[in-house]
Design a protein around this motif. Sequence first.
Motif, mmCIF file in Angstrom:
data_model
loop_
_atom_site.group_PDB
_atom_site.id
_atom_site.type_symbol
_atom_site.label_atom_id
_atom_site.label_comp_id
_atom_site.label_asym_id
_atom_site.label_seq_id
_atom_site.Cartn_x
_atom_site.Cartn_y
_atom_site.Cartn_z
ATOM 1 N N GLU A 736 0.839 -1.202 0.000
ATOM 2 C CA GLU A 736 0.000 0.000 0.000
ATOM 3 C C GLU A 736 0.874 1.253 0.000
ATOM 4 O OE1 GLU A 736 -2.214 -3.336 2.083
ATOM 5 O OE2 GLU A 736 -0.202 -2.458 2.216
ATOM 6 N N PRO A 737 0.442 2.324 -0.682
ATOM 7 C CA PRO A 737 1.280 3.522 -0.772
ATOM 8 C C PRO A 737 1.170 4.392 0.481
ATOM 9 C CG PRO A 737 -0.750 3.871 -1.976
ATOM 10 C CD PRO A 737 -0.797 2.449 -1.493
ATOM 11 N N ALA A 738 2.274 5.052 0.815
ATOM 12 C CA ALA A 738 2.290 6.087 1.846
ATOM 13 C C ALA A 738 2.212 7.432 1.131
ATOM 14 C CB ALA A 738 3.557 5.985 2.681
ATOM 15 N N LEU A 739 1.276 8.270 1.544
ATOM 16 C CA LEU A 739 0.977 9.496 0.816
ATOM 17 C C LEU A 739 1.083 10.713 1.729
ATOM 18 C CD1 LEU A 739 -2.270 8.160 -0.952
ATOM 19 C CD2 LEU A 739 0.021 8.308 -1.958
ATOM 20 N N ALA A 740 1.653 11.778 1.190
ATOM 21 C CA ALA A 740 1.660 13.080 1.847
ATOM 22 C C ALA A 740 1.034 14.054 0.856
ATOM 23 C CB ALA A 740 3.067 13.505 2.223
ATOM 24 N N GLY A 741 -0.189 14.437 1.124
ATOM 25 C CA GLY A 741 -0.918 15.205 0.122
ATOM 26 C C GLY A 741 -1.128 14.362 -1.114
ATOM 27 N N ASP A 742 -0.776 14.900 -2.271
ATOM 28 C CA ASP A 742 -0.909 14.149 -3.520
ATOM 29 C C ASP A 742 0.365 13.397 -3.886
ATOM 30 O OD1 ASP A 742 -3.499 15.057 -3.857
ATOM 31 O OD2 ASP A 742 -2.856 16.863 -4.934
ATOM 32 N N ARG A 743 1.349 13.430 -3.017
ATOM 33 C CA ARG A 743 2.648 12.843 -3.335
ATOM 34 C C ARG A 743 2.833 11.508 -2.629
ATOM 35 N NH1 ARG A 743 8.002 13.629 -1.616
ATOM 36 N NH2 ARG A 743 7.280 14.924 0.128
ATOM 37 N N CYS A 744 3.359 10.525 -3.373
ATOM 38 C CA CYS A 744 3.678 9.230 -2.779
ATOM 39 C C CYS A 744 5.067 9.314 -2.160
ATOM 40 C CB CYS A 744 3.628 8.126 -3.828
ATOM 41 S SG CYS A 744 3.955 6.487 -3.162
ATOM 42 N N ILE A 745 5.162 9.055 -0.859
ATOM 43 C CA ILE A 745 6.447 9.198 -0.166
ATOM 44 C C ILE A 745 6.985 7.854 0.336
ATOM 45 C CG2 ILE A 745 6.149 11.621 0.456
ATOM 46 C CD1 ILE A 745 5.557 9.148 3.190
ATOM 47 N N GLY A 746 6.327 6.758 -0.042
ATOM 48 C CA GLY A 746 6.830 5.458 0.377
ATOM 49 C C GLY A 746 5.817 4.355 0.182
ATOM 50 N N VAL A 747 6.080 3.219 0.807
ATOM 51 C CA VAL A 747 5.241 2.036 0.615
ATOM 52 C C VAL A 747 5.267 1.197 1.894
ATOM 53 C CG1 VAL A 747 7.129 0.648 -0.365
ATOM 54 C CG2 VAL A 747 4.768 0.099 -0.949
ATOM 55 N N ILE A 748 4.152 0.538 2.187
ATOM 56 C CA ILE A 748 4.084 -0.401 3.308
ATOM 57 C C ILE A 748 4.851 -1.665 2.935
ATOM 58 C CG2 ILE A 748 2.548 -1.880 4.646
ATOM 59 C CD1 ILE A 748 2.348 0.997 5.478
#
Length: 796
Positions: A736-748
């Motif tokens: 699953e993606p880690a999101l900050a606003g509309d930006r993907c900042i990482g992954v589970i």
Amino acid sequence: MKTNARVVVVGGGMMGASLLYHLALEGCSDAVLIEKSELTSGSTWHAAGQCPSITGSYNLAKIHAYSNQLYPKLEALTGQYVSWHACGGLRLANNKDELAWLKFVHGYSKSIGFRMDLVGLDEIKRLNPFLTTDRVIAAAWTRDDGHGDPSGLCNALAKAARDLGATVVRHNRVIDIRRRPSGEWEVVTEKGSIVAEMVVNAAGCYARQIAAMVGADAPITNMQHHYVVTHPIPAFMERSEEIPVMRDSYTSGYFRQEQKSGLMGVYESTGLHEAWAPRGFPEWESSNELFADDLDRIAPWLERAIERMPIFGEVGIRRIINGAIPHTPDGAPLLGPAAGLRNFWMCCGTSFGIAQGGGCGKYLAQWMLHGDAEINMAEFDPRRFGAFADAAYVRDKVFLDYRLTFTTRRPGEEEPEGRPRKLSPLHERLRAQGCVHGETFGWERPKWFSPDGRTEDYGYGRNNVFEVVAAEVQAVHQRVGVLDLTGFAKYDISGAGAEAFLNRIGANRVPRKNGGIALVHLLSPGGRIQGELTVTRLDDDRFYALSAAAAELRDLDLLTQSLAPGEQVTIDNVTEDRGVLVVSGPRSRERLGPLTDAELGLEAFPWLRAREITVAGQPVRALRVSYVGELGWELHAPVASLPALYDAIWDAGRRFRIANYGLYAVNSLRLEKGYKAWSTELTNELSMLEADMARFIRFDKPDFVGKAASVEQTPRPYKIVYTEIAAADTDARGGEPALAGDRCIGVITSGAYGHRVGKSLAFACVEPSFSAPGARFDIQIQGERRAATVLGAAAS
């Protein structure tokens, strides 16, 4: 022909040509590809050429995504016509389970970077106005998908490799491959011999024959696969826009536009045929072989495809292709070293060779030349299969994989085909108590125990075994639980040089005192994580090492191939000689005490200590360790002693309401304690510092593999963090993606519900600016954003 090369690639299909190009791209132009006929012979030339972005594996999706970035550029790069059609793709969802799967894939599309949207019926009809949508509830629209001419793509990659200085030799059959005393390989061909440091088996349908030359095996079965091409369709001739490539479980196949005609491919679920049965592999003389078509066999699925696309039924069939495609038991390619052989690599076993060829070549080339790849390669490593994967097992699993190609497997769902292979002596005892087993490296291992005969309602959300797993967790937390982990990989390491050897290859220091236990990580020269061992010192020159069941052959190679000439060390794989019972819980000491004369008190038997003792009359290696965060022991006994040991422990524990538990509970318990796992958090993608494992590196040691790289490491933009998620009824699993606003900042990387603490927990790999305790970001789970908070310590 050259007589020496750094790398020889055997096989000139899509996989071999891509690997040759990427080896040269990475700086190794001293590479020779040898093909017995023409490039693309075998299964490449007759492939349908589709390149989907969607696949059920996060890391495999990275391979697909790279291919789809590379192929549109090849024509301009090489001048070779590849006929790339950037038409996109639609994957139809016919029920809620398929939609849930597409939501999961949609999540990781954000971290991988391929363009994907979930669309409704109106958009589906806009994208393909000829489609009937009975039973369809939604679809995934992947805009980076396309299809190309397989021969053109393969020849373009070969030309790009030649342009970089690599060599292609056609019409030259490999006759034998021999190991020289120097450790190099001699590849004997019809045109002479060539000596190489590394050899790669990229022989596609012929991979088993090539592997046999070096005493190895390639666990593949070649399957017959049909697709048909229609006569030109008037509706296509009247429009300039091409429809997307369609994929659909109802038709169990794919269908698309082929110029102005229609193309339909079928993965039938009945009447399957192995290519070249009963041999299972082609004769050497075969090059461009097709099989007689069998329209009766695939008719039911063709009828469904025409039902979906009625315009396909308005014209006749112009061409029928029935060719061979190699499959592995789990559907993933074989990318990596062959077990027990130094510098003999596999690049084969893909049933989607065009779609995966580009990415497979890139990441395998990185691994071969640099010791590490950018992506986690564990699920592609050929050493995930062992002796248990014999011809019958492979065939059973491949037939399953073929017929389920377009069937959505739900989390936790496993089929019985090919099983069981490797059983603990406790298998039937546990099954009689409701044990539901899962398969790992051929071993049947407890997943959970059904107290009332219920079966799991598989899915992405919390299901009908949620409360059962909670009860197993509570038993371990409050009373005492027992777990059969016989599948652990186990090695006896002994000799006068054993201590120095282990200190040289591991980042941590092995215990100095007899009975000590240490967690030791094996690193690549580049400082990336290759393996994880629990090392116990039994005596001055005797050590006992444990690793994950799935890593048995991989870690055995890491150990044996790290031995220096003259080093006085013996390494024995004793995995099947010893069984393992894990006894965990606050009352485990009370339960075990009456069964042994050994002192089990905290002073006599502290944490991270081991002793060879007798329990219930059985000799055991007792390790005071716990992966579940409760008081406990691992009891490693001769495998024949396991039933008597289990019965005695069970009888002694009745008054404490002893309970069995399984790996579902273990995952919950280890996440609560913040324990990372090999192949999810601890992978070849990361260094120890990036995985937040610096406390397990002893920089004061004179030297160890990967030390220099770990000291001199330039920080990269990601780090493993431990998080609590404000989940509803669905927990993160990984991808699953880690999101900050509309930006993907990482992954589970992995996740589960912590039943002891009542929290949804996960590890994530994120940008360092989001790694401090208290940092916040969102996790997209099944299409919904859920708040996540970075924790500084184990959940409580």
